[in-house]
Write a protein that holds these residues in place. Sequence first.
Motif, PDB file in Angstrom:
ATOM      1  N   GLU A 108      -4.304 -10.548  -8.034  1.00  0.00           N
ATOM      2  CA  GLU A 108      -4.674 -10.311  -6.981  1.00  0.00           C
ATOM      3  C   GLU A 108      -6.056  -9.477  -7.187  1.00  0.00           C
ATOM      4  O   GLU A 108      -5.702  -8.368  -7.927  1.00  0.00           O
ATOM      5  CB  GLU A 108      -4.140  -9.783  -5.700  1.00  0.00           C
ATOM      6  CG  GLU A 108      -3.017 -10.569  -5.604  1.00  0.00           C
ATOM      7  CD  GLU A 108      -1.930  -9.759  -4.533  1.00  0.00           C
ATOM      8  OE1 GLU A 108      -2.342  -8.930  -3.862  1.00  0.00           O
ATOM      9  OE2 GLU A 108      -0.946 -10.389  -4.285  1.00  0.00           O
ATOM     10  N   ILE A 111      -9.000  -4.487  -4.046  1.00  0.00           N
ATOM     11  CA  ILE A 111     -10.216  -4.542  -2.981  1.00  0.00           C
ATOM     12  C   ILE A 111     -10.213  -3.000  -3.204  1.00  0.00           C
ATOM     13  O   ILE A 111      -9.428  -2.211  -2.831  1.00  0.00           O
ATOM     14  CB  ILE A 111      -9.816  -4.874  -1.449  1.00  0.00           C
ATOM     15  CG1 ILE A 111      -9.666  -6.560  -1.793  1.00  0.00           C
ATOM     16  CG2 ILE A 111     -11.023  -4.997  -0.715  1.00  0.00           C
ATOM     17  CD1 ILE A 111     -10.324  -7.310  -2.270  1.00  0.00           C
ATOM     18  N   LYS A 281       1.125  -8.344  -9.720  1.00  0.00           N
ATOM     19  CA  LYS A 281       2.486  -8.189  -9.417  1.00  0.00           C
ATOM     20  C   LYS A 281       3.505  -9.292 -10.204  1.00  0.00           C
ATOM     21  O   LYS A 281       3.213 -10.461 -10.159  1.00  0.00           O
ATOM     22  CB  LYS A 281       2.375  -8.250  -7.909  1.00  0.00           C
ATOM     23  CG  LYS A 281       1.613  -7.132  -7.038  1.00  0.00           C
ATOM     24  CD  LYS A 281       1.200  -7.870  -5.698  1.00  0.00           C
ATOM     25  CE  LYS A 281       0.223  -6.796  -5.226  1.00  0.00           C
ATOM     26  NZ  LYS A 281      -0.131  -7.008  -3.562  1.00  0.00           N
TER      27      LYS A 281
HETATM   28  N1  LIG Z   1      -6.366  -2.775  -3.099  1.00  0.00           N
HETATM   29  C1  LIG Z   1      -5.544  -3.848  -3.234  1.00  0.00           C
HETATM   30  O1  LIG Z   1      -6.228  -4.988  -3.177  1.00  0.00           O
HETATM   31  C2  LIG Z   1      -4.323  -3.735  -3.477  1.00  0.00           C
HETATM   32  C3  LIG Z   1      -3.584  -5.146  -3.480  1.00  0.00           C
HETATM   33  N2  LIG Z   1      -4.221  -6.314  -3.705  1.00  0.00           N
HETATM   34  N3  LIG Z   1      -2.058  -5.215  -3.518  1.00  0.00           N
HETATM   35  C4  LIG Z   1      -1.408  -4.015  -3.625  1.00  0.00           C
HETATM   36  O2  LIG Z   1      -0.202  -3.885  -3.475  1.00  0.00           O
HETATM   37  C5  LIG Z   1       0.556  -2.948  -3.003  1.00  0.00           C
HETATM   38  C6  LIG Z   1       1.834  -3.456  -2.687  1.00  0.00           C
HETATM   39  C7  LIG Z   1       3.089  -2.379  -3.093  1.00  0.00           C
HETATM   40  C8  LIG Z   1       2.225  -1.274  -3.847  1.00  0.00           C
HETATM   41  C9  LIG Z   1       0.818  -1.901  -4.027  1.00  0.00           C
HETATM   42  N4  LIG Z   1      -2.035  -2.801  -3.235  1.00  0.00           N
HETATM   43  C10 LIG Z   1      -3.414  -2.837  -3.161  1.00  0.00           C
HETATM   44  O3  LIG Z   1      -3.932  -1.521  -3.038  1.00  0.00           O
HETATM   45  C11 LIG Z   1      -3.363  -0.508  -2.981  1.00  0.00           C
HETATM   46  C12 LIG Z   1      -2.709   0.187  -1.923  1.00  0.00           C
HETATM   47  C13 LIG Z   1      -2.545   1.689  -1.928  1.00  0.00           C
HETATM   48  C14 LIG Z   1      -3.261   2.264  -3.207  1.00  0.00           C
HETATM   49  C15 LIG Z   1      -3.986   0.840  -3.612  1.00  0.00           C
HETATM   50  O4  LIG Z   1      -5.315   0.789  -2.755  1.00  0.00           O
END
Ligand SMILES: NC(=O)c1c(N)nc(OC2CCCC2)nc1O[C@@H]1CCC[C@@H]1O
Length: 321
Positions: A108, A111, A281
């Motif tokens: 993914e 962002i 993931k």
């Molecule tokens: N920033 C993102 O696009 C993003 C994403 N696409 N998917 C996750 O999955 C989480 C789920 C469990 C651990 C991380 N986290 C993201 O950003 C994380 C959240 C906290 C720190 C990062 O910004």
Amino acid sequence: MSQQRILELRRILDRLSYEYYVLDKPSVSDQEYDRYYQELESLEQQFPEYADPNSITQRVGGVVLDAFTKVEHSRAMLSLDDVFNLEELQDFDRKVREVEPNARYVAELKIDGLAMSLIYRNGTFVQAVTRGNGIVGEDVTHNVRTIQSIPMHIPYTEEVEVRGEVYMPNASFEMLNKQREEKGEELFANPRNAAAGSIRQLDSKIAASRKLDAFWYYFVNSSEFGIQSQEEALEKMEEMHLRVNPLRRICANMDEVWAFIQEIGEQRPHLPYAIDGMVIKVDSFAAQAHLGNTIRAPKWAIAYKFPAEEVVTKLLDIVLT
Ligand SMILES: NC(=O)c1c(N)nc(OC2CCCC2)nc1O[C@@H]1CCC[C@@H]1O
């Protein structure tokens, strides 16, 4: 009966708003949308007893808090470990396959915004909480309510908690900094800071003016919905009318992940939002549970970070353009 008409208009406008802000496929003209909106606004003014904070007319903000309330997350909001090249990705993959030899991944876009948790009860949006330190965040419901693509109603009565990233689209960021420059105010360095600064406003009218958006990527209580994988969770969230990034790829191995990273690296300068990498993931939830988490981050996910654009090239761009 005016209450009937108010409820009907809210349902119509929620649907039209979903088509416009989530599907990007409006089924009516802006004029028709405005006619419904103005009819609802005038009925709500005539009959304040039917006021509802989740009405679409409340997206413009108007709540001014004097402080933020702290909220403890139902489940810790994890962070992500970072890697910076293919070799480190392959190390991650090796460790995963020691435990889950047949793992497949969902890649993914990462962002570059701020992590957010949304809570729905009885099909209605009730609360938004920032990540904070992962354990305790701040209640920013009044500001998140102004994000047009976030549904105020979902077709599920069970409690639903989802997490995602609130961000400022590049177009909003450029417009905001232009306005600030004209007013001689300090500019935001990047869209992430601008989004964080907007969400931390006590006055939701200011947050509303910042035209934020969001993508959702994590369904906290997905097991209650019989969901068994990340891809299924993303599809379920799409079904709930939540805005999920379609730019993602299911990968059988790390080579396919690396190919996707290269493709996105090419597209990155033309995306309408800032990304700082790719989140990879393990898809199966059973495999995720098998791999577990460290105190800070999952062992079933990793963040690949794009090389920071050289400051020099950026400066040269400015000087030479
Ligand atoms: N920033 C993102 O696009 C993003 C994403 N696409 N998917 C996750 O999955 C989480 C789920 C469990 C651990 C991380 N986290 C993201 O950003 C994380 C959240 C906290 C720190 C990062 O910004």
